[in-house]
Design an enzyme around this catalytic site. Structure first.
Site, mmCIF file in Angstrom:
data_model
loop_
_atom_site.group_PDB
_atom_site.id
_atom_site.type_symbol
_atom_site.label_atom_id
_atom_site.label_comp_id
_atom_site.label_asym_id
_atom_site.label_seq_id
_atom_site.Cartn_x
_atom_site.Cartn_y
_atom_site.Cartn_z
ATOM 1 N N LEU A 117 0.825 -1.200 0.000
ATOM 2 C CA LEU A 117 0.000 0.000 0.000
ATOM 3 C C LEU A 117 0.862 1.253 0.000
ATOM 4 O O LEU A 117 0.517 2.267 -0.629
ATOM 5 C CB LEU A 117 -0.905 0.021 1.242
ATOM 6 C CG LEU A 117 -1.444 1.401 1.628
ATOM 7 C CD1 LEU A 117 -2.506 1.852 0.656
ATOM 8 C CD2 LEU A 117 -1.920 1.438 3.054
ATOM 9 N N HIS A 137 -0.703 -9.565 -3.043
ATOM 10 C CA HIS A 137 0.479 -9.841 -3.859
ATOM 11 C C HIS A 137 0.588 -11.309 -4.264
ATOM 12 O O HIS A 137 1.640 -11.930 -4.149
ATOM 13 C CB HIS A 137 1.738 -9.354 -3.138
ATOM 14 C CG HIS A 137 1.622 -7.934 -2.705
ATOM 15 N ND1 HIS A 137 1.550 -6.891 -3.600
ATOM 16 C CD2 HIS A 137 1.502 -7.378 -1.474
ATOM 17 C CE1 HIS A 137 1.408 -5.753 -2.938
ATOM 18 N NE2 HIS A 137 1.367 -6.022 -1.648
#
Length: 303
Positions: free
Chosen positions: A91, A197
């Site tokens: 982030l 991810h």
């Protein structure tokens, strides 16, 4: 002094973050109001009072970004420094884009709020999680994941001997004894419901690209990509890198190693997590900013 700007990701949130800034800075108050207006969320309540939303990814992401952005703006208005590059963890790459001028605050808040929603949507029919593994070489972890026939993938390359795996929660639990057999010093499942991810977020990449197309500026200062561990500074590059950042591992230690020689020190805005990781990667000092006292200290160390 030439510095590298660092921005932490999810997991760095805590109740009370940003409160000292809010109580002591008109600039911080204005930024809280702007963020609240952007997505119609009371960020004071979200960040200062006990609540469950702070750990829900669609709220966690904008809260962390706001905290980081305020720390950065207060630092920037109090000192002249030579920008080298911005680097965020997961982030944090979006906080880095804010610092690089790719997004204004309202745009960044809206973007990561919707990014969180898209990530949740990808997991509406499955339970994901993430797991930190200590004490094994990357290649060993990669091999265990590959040979397990489970839905698990290396997700964060934090430092030598520290890697985070993402996947289906049940599969991560099955993987734990396999990692311990290989000599892992510690294997710990994290309190998360979304596996970041990894390929399980593929469905979120196209709608995220559409949001990025709407918000990003055409050019900005250098940001280091989590996907490639290389710098980029154009919307065209960002549109290729940021959607797949959801499905590719974070190359954090590789990013630090690639560019540590370009800076004298690092400054971490809105956390201390990366400072701890950096101690295992680089000899360059990392200065965290989390409140007014640490802001003053950072300013004195960078002058």
């Amino acid at each position: 002094m030439k510095i590298g700007l660092l921005f932490p990701g999810q997991g760095s949130q805590f109740i009370g973050m940003g409160k000292d800034f809010y109580e002591n800075s008109n600039k911080a108050k204005e930024m809280f109001e702007e963020a609240s207006d952007a997505i119609k969320v009371d960020f004071k309540k979200l960040m200062f009072e006990e609540n469950e939303d702070i750990n829900k990814t669609e709220f966690t992401q904008p809260a962390i970004l706001l905290f980081s952005a305020i720390a950065y703006e207060l630092f920037k208005e109090n000192i002249d420094f030579e920008y080298s590059y911005s680097l965020g963890h997961s982030l944090g790459e979006f906080s880095a884009l804010y610092s690089a001028g790719a997004l204004n605050l309202s745009e960044a808040i809206k973007l990561v709020h919707n990014r969180g929603k898209l990530m949740n949507e990808a997991f509406k029919d499955k339970v994901g999680s993430m797991m930190v593994v200590l004490g094994l070489d990357d290649e060993v972890v990669e091999e265990v994941c590959k040979n397990s026939n489970l839905q698990v993938w290396p997700a964060n390359y934090n430092s030598d001997g520290q890697i985070v795996i993402a996947g289906i929660k049940e599969d991560l639990e099955k993987l734990e004894p396999l990692l311990k057999e290989k000599g892992a010093k510690r294997v710990m499942l994290l309190n998360m419901s979304v596996a970041s991810h990894c390929p399980l977020l593929e469905s979120a990449t196209k709608p995220l690209r559409e949001l990025l197309e709407e918000y990003l500026k055409d050019e900005f200062l250098d940001v280091v990509s989590n996907v490639t561990a290389k710098k980029y500074n154009t919307k065209k590059e960002a549109l290729e890198l940021l959607p797949i950042q959801l499905t590719k591992p974070v190359l954090y230690k590789q990013s630090i190693k690639n560019y540590e020689d370009e800076v004298e020190k690092f400054v971490e805005f809105g956390g201390k997590v990366l400072m701890g990781i950096n101690r295992k990667i680089t000899k360059k000092k990392t200065i965290p900013i989390v409140d007014m006292k640490s802001l003053e200290k950072a300013i004195s160390e960078v002058k």
